[in-house]
Design a protein around this motif. Structure first.
Motif, short mmCIF file in Angstrom:
data_model
loop_
_atom_site.label_atom_id
_atom_site.label_comp_id
_atom_site.label_asym_id
_atom_site.label_seq_id
_atom_site.Cartn_x
_atom_site.Cartn_y
_atom_site.Cartn_z
N PHE A 74 0.82 -1.21 0.00
CA PHE A 74 0.00 0.00 0.00
C PHE A 74 0.85 1.27 0.00
CE2 PHE A 74 -3.38 -2.88 1.45
CZ PHE A 74 -4.42 -2.46 0.63
N ALA A 75 2.03 1.21 0.61
CA ALA A 75 2.91 2.38 0.59
C ALA A 75 3.33 2.71 -0.83
CB ALA A 75 4.14 2.11 1.46
N PHE A 76 3.72 1.70 -1.60
CA PHE A 76 4.09 1.93 -3.00
C PHE A 76 2.87 2.31 -3.84
CE2 PHE A 76 8.13 -0.08 -2.03
CZ PHE A 76 8.99 0.56 -2.90
N LEU A 77 1.72 1.70 -3.53
CA LEU A 77 0.50 2.00 -4.29
C LEU A 77 0.12 3.46 -4.13
CD1 LEU A 77 -1.95 0.98 -5.95
CD2 LEU A 77 -3.09 0.53 -3.75
N PHE A 78 0.06 3.95 -2.90
CA PHE A 78 -0.37 5.33 -2.67
C PHE A 78 0.75 6.33 -2.92
CE2 PHE A 78 -3.61 3.04 -0.13
CZ PHE A 78 -4.73 3.51 -0.81
N LYS A 83 -2.75 11.07 -4.95
CA LYS A 83 -3.99 11.81 -4.71
C LYS A 83 -4.94 11.04 -3.80
CE LYS A 83 -3.96 14.52 -8.99
NZ LYS A 83 -4.69 14.86 -10.24
N ALA A 84 -4.89 9.72 -3.91
CA ALA A 84 -5.76 8.89 -3.06
C ALA A 84 -5.17 8.68 -1.68
CB ALA A 84 -6.01 7.54 -3.73
N ALA A 85 -3.88 9.01 -1.50
CA ALA A 85 -3.21 8.77 -0.23
C ALA A 85 -3.82 9.58 0.90
CB ALA A 85 -1.72 9.09 -0.36
N GLN A 90 -6.29 9.36 6.33
CA GLN A 90 -7.35 9.71 7.28
C GLN A 90 -7.97 8.47 7.91
OE1 GLN A 90 -8.15 12.79 8.39
NE2 GLN A 90 -6.39 13.45 7.17
N ILE A 91 -8.11 7.43 7.10
CA ILE A 91 -8.64 6.17 7.62
C ILE A 91 -7.68 5.58 8.66
CG2 ILE A 91 -9.23 3.78 7.02
CD1 ILE A 91 -10.14 4.83 4.30
#
Length: 242
Positions: A74-78, A83-85, A90-91
């Motif tokens: 998820f770190a690499f994905l965001f 922009k979605a990070a 927040q979650i």
């Protein structure tokens, strides 16, 4: 700390513990060191000790591996789709504000006791791994920004040649930080979830029997286990990143 400093600290603690226990003279309040060490000796002759320690270590290692693997993804994905990070962060912030006890109580309604231990550990460890890796990626990007402008590369190439090699410090620090924390949260979850076996289960059994000597003994075994696990983990991580 050096070995000499550790030895002096342990000696001072042992002296303070011995004097305090002799002064109080009540094993229910504070057992003597010789009582605890004798109980540890008897525990060492039983297979229950080794089974409980191995089960707790397995839960810890599985929770660490699962948290690290998903955090890395998820770190690499965001990082790639930043922009979605903002929404994902927040979650995570919301999840980190919820007490661990609340998670355990809710999970006991939804899943079995064994699975609840792993999920609780994951919910605590995943944000730490994720934040360390994500911030390290952003720092790498900032440091090498000018170079990447001059020599543009595809994202996969940058991951292989730049990001992964330079993530060493973040990965090592995260694992070392989370390993001790993982033992704390797993044992806490074992106690609160009342699992059938494990260090936390034995500590809970000793507590219910008003056996403070047993609680002290299991606590010392746990400290020894954590120390050895962290030492082994450091050796493995440094060999991987040599």
């Amino acid at each position: 700390m050096t070995k000499g400093q550790w030895f002096r600290m342990l000696l001072i603690l042992l002296i303070v513990w011995t004097v305090s226990s002799l002064w109080i003279d009540n094993s229910i309040i504070l057992p003597r060191p010789d009582e605890v060490f004798l109980t540890m000796y008897h525990q060492a002759l039983s297979s229950t000790l080794y089974y409980s320690l191995m089960l707790t270590i397995f839960r810890v290692f599985f929770s660490l591996s699962l948290s690290f693997g998903l955090a890395l993804f998820f770190a690499f994905l965001f990082f790639r789709y930043n922009k979605a990070a903002v929404y994902f962060h927040q979650i995570l912030l919301f999840l980190r504000s919820i007490p661990n006890v609340t998670f355990i109580i809710l999970l006991l309604f939804w899943v079995n006791r064994e699975l609840s231990v792993t999920i609780v550990a994951f919910l605590l460890l995943f944000p730490i791994f994720y934040q360390n890796i994500y911030e390290a990626l952003c720092e790498i990007q900032k440091t090498w920004k000018d170079v990447l402008k001059i020599y543009p590369q595809g994202f996969k190439t940058r991951c292989r040649t730049l990001y992964f090699p330079l993530l060493k410090n973040a990965v090592v620090t995260s694992w070392i930080t989370c390993s001790s924390l993982a033992f704390k949260v797993v044992v806490m979850a074992e106690i609160l979830a009342s699992v059938s076996a494990g260090v936390g289960s034995n500590m809970q059994f000793a507590r219910l029997n008003v056996d403070l000597v047993g609680v002290f003994a299991w606590t010392i075994w746990l400290l020894i286990c954590v120390s050895l696990f962290n030492k082994l983990l450091k050796n493995i991580l440094f060999r991987i990143y040599e």
